[in-house]
Design an enzyme around this catalytic site. Structure first.
Site, PDB file in Angstrom:
ATOM      1  N   HIS A  24       0.822  -1.210   0.000  1.00 37.99           N
ATOM      2  CA  HIS A  24       0.000   0.000   0.000  1.00 37.99           C
ATOM      3  C   HIS A  24       0.858   1.264   0.000  1.00 37.99           C
ATOM      4  O   HIS A  24       0.421   2.289  -0.525  1.00 37.99           O
ATOM      5  CB  HIS A  24      -0.965  -0.017   1.183  1.00 37.99           C
ATOM      6  CG  HIS A  24      -2.075  -0.996   1.007  1.00 37.99           C
ATOM      7  ND1 HIS A  24      -2.057  -2.249   1.590  1.00 37.99           N
ATOM      8  CD2 HIS A  24      -3.221  -0.937   0.305  1.00 37.99           C
ATOM      9  CE1 HIS A  24      -3.151  -2.894   1.249  1.00 37.99           C
ATOM     10  NE2 HIS A  24      -3.872  -2.128   0.464  1.00 37.99           N
ATOM     11  N   HIS A  30      -2.430  -5.303  -6.492  1.00 36.98           N
ATOM     12  CA  HIS A  30      -2.581  -6.559  -5.753  1.00 36.98           C
ATOM     13  C   HIS A  30      -4.050  -6.976  -5.732  1.00 36.98           C
ATOM     14  O   HIS A  30      -4.942  -6.190  -6.003  1.00 36.98           O
ATOM     15  CB  HIS A  30      -2.006  -6.441  -4.330  1.00 36.98           C
ATOM     16  CG  HIS A  30      -2.633  -5.366  -3.514  1.00 36.98           C
ATOM     17  ND1 HIS A  30      -2.282  -4.033  -3.623  1.00 36.98           N
ATOM     18  CD2 HIS A  30      -3.603  -5.411  -2.573  1.00 36.98           C
ATOM     19  CE1 HIS A  30      -3.002  -3.317  -2.776  1.00 36.98           C
ATOM     20  NE2 HIS A  30      -3.816  -4.128  -2.128  1.00 36.98           N
ATOM     21  N   CYS A  65     -14.233  -6.166   3.539  1.00 28.93           N
ATOM     22  CA  CYS A  65     -13.290  -6.251   2.429  1.00 28.93           C
ATOM     23  C   CYS A  65     -11.952  -6.750   2.970  1.00 28.93           C
ATOM     24  O   CYS A  65     -11.749  -6.823   4.180  1.00 28.93           O
ATOM     25  CB  CYS A  65     -13.134  -4.904   1.731  1.00 28.93           C
ATOM     26  SG  CYS A  65     -12.636  -3.574   2.825  1.00 28.93           S
ATOM     27  N   HIS A  67      -7.991  -8.925   1.679  1.00 30.14           N
ATOM     28  CA  HIS A  67      -7.064  -9.484   0.702  1.00 30.14           C
ATOM     29  C   HIS A  67      -6.906 -10.979   0.949  1.00 30.14           C
ATOM     30  O   HIS A  67      -6.744 -11.392   2.102  1.00 30.14           O
ATOM     31  CB  HIS A  67      -5.682  -8.830   0.857  1.00 30.14           C
ATOM     32  CG  HIS A  67      -5.715  -7.343   0.809  1.00 30.14           C
ATOM     33  ND1 HIS A  67      -5.877  -6.571   1.944  1.00 30.14           N
ATOM     34  CD2 HIS A  67      -5.615  -6.484  -0.225  1.00 30.14           C
ATOM     35  CE1 HIS A  67      -5.868  -5.297   1.598  1.00 30.14           C
ATOM     36  NE2 HIS A  67      -5.719  -5.215   0.287  1.00 30.14           N
ATOM     37  N   GLU A  85     -14.691  -9.946  10.575  1.00 27.38           N
ATOM     38  CA  GLU A  85     -15.134  -8.568  10.774  1.00 27.38           C
ATOM     39  C   GLU A  85     -16.550  -8.460  11.315  1.00 27.38           C
ATOM     40  O   GLU A  85     -16.815  -7.678  12.218  1.00 27.38           O
ATOM     41  CB  GLU A  85     -15.047  -7.775   9.460  1.00 27.38           C
ATOM     42  CG  GLU A  85     -13.639  -7.467   9.040  1.00 27.38           C
ATOM     43  CD  GLU A  85     -13.571  -6.505   7.873  1.00 27.38           C
ATOM     44  OE1 GLU A  85     -14.524  -5.723   7.655  1.00 27.38           O
ATOM     45  OE2 GLU A  85     -12.544  -6.528   7.173  1.00 27.38           O
ATOM     46  N   GLU A 109      -4.318   2.546  -2.588  1.00 29.71           N
ATOM     47  CA  GLU A 109      -5.077   1.327  -2.852  1.00 29.71           C
ATOM     48  C   GLU A 109      -5.038   1.123  -4.360  1.00 29.71           C
ATOM     49  O   GLU A 109      -5.634   1.900  -5.105  1.00 29.71           O
ATOM     50  CB  GLU A 109      -6.535   1.484  -2.393  1.00 29.71           C
ATOM     51  CG  GLU A 109      -6.713   1.492  -0.906  1.00 29.71           C
ATOM     52  CD  GLU A 109      -6.704   0.100  -0.302  1.00 29.71           C
ATOM     53  OE1 GLU A 109      -6.397  -0.877  -1.006  1.00 29.71           O
ATOM     54  OE2 GLU A 109      -6.994  -0.005   0.895  1.00 29.71           O
ATOM     55  N   GLU A 111      -5.821  -1.938  -6.605  1.00 32.11           N
ATOM     56  CA  GLU A 111      -6.331  -3.285  -6.399  1.00 32.11           C
ATOM     57  C   GLU A 111      -7.118  -3.811  -7.592  1.00 32.11           C
ATOM     58  O   GLU A 111      -7.822  -3.061  -8.272  1.00 32.11           O
ATOM     59  CB  GLU A 111      -7.220  -3.324  -5.149  1.00 32.11           C
ATOM     60  CG  GLU A 111      -6.442  -2.956  -3.904  1.00 32.11           C
ATOM     61  CD  GLU A 111      -7.227  -3.060  -2.626  1.00 32.11           C
ATOM     62  OE1 GLU A 111      -6.591  -3.253  -1.575  1.00 32.11           O
ATOM     63  OE2 GLU A 111      -8.469  -2.935  -2.656  1.00 32.11           O
TER      64      GLU A 111
END
Length: 176
Positions: A24, A30, A65, A67, A85, A109, A111
């Site tokens: 980041h 990514h 959200c 990864h 979460e 970000e 992505e």
């Protein structure tokens, strides 16, 4: 152990791994995912990110959200993160993916974001270290508020809702 993300090219092909915060800081592309959970009346479950998050703290965002970890399937990671979460699980299906780049403070970000949708009518019990509040909202009301007060929302939520805008909601929200 530091969390790693999967580096990808613009076609979502894996090209390596990098420590998450480093990725980041550098703004390298990514793999990521965004989960949008609706209730049976098609209201979206939003979360307000905890103020202590390393970026975008205190902003409203989609249900969750994150990864995928190296070697972890993106769909598996989406369900894992939903449990971590929001403390519930539901069936998810991938609706679409999009590529975006947004500066969030000193971080970037960048992505390839896989968007998953699901249906859940229960009450979440979020992890307070991740989520400071939650609410359900219609996409019509969300779009209206995004136009009026965009600073209240995460960049990726604004971009994903714009993507959803040209798709029929009925086609995105899975039947129970």
């Amino acid at each position: 152990m530091l969390e790693q993300v999967i580096l990808v090219d613009e076609f979502d092909r894996e090209v390596g791994v990098r420590e998450k915060l480093e990725a980041h800081r550098e703004g390298v592309l990514h793999r990521a995912f965004s989960v949008f959970v609706f209730d049976s009346t098609k209201r979206l479950l939003l979360q307000k990110r905890a103020a202590t998050k390393y970026h975008s703290g205190g902003l409203w965002s989609n249900t969750c959200c994150g990864h995928p970890r190296p070697g972890e399937a993106t769909a598996v990671a989406a369900r894992r993160r939903l449990k971590e979460e929001m403390n519930f699980d539901c069936e998810l299906r991938e609706a679409f993916a999009f590529l975006y780049r947004a500066e969030v403070g000193a971080l970037v970000e960048h992505e390839y974001d896989h968007v998953f949708v699901g249906v859940y009518d229960g009450e979440p019990v979020p992890d307070g270290a991740e989520v400071e509040d939650w609410k359900r909202v219609s996409l019509t009301d969300l779009r209206r508020d995004l136009r009026a007060k965009p600073e209240r929302y995460t960049d990726w939520l604004r971009l994903a809702v714009a993507e959803i805008g040209w798709r029929r909601l009925d086609a995105l929200v899975p039947a129970e």
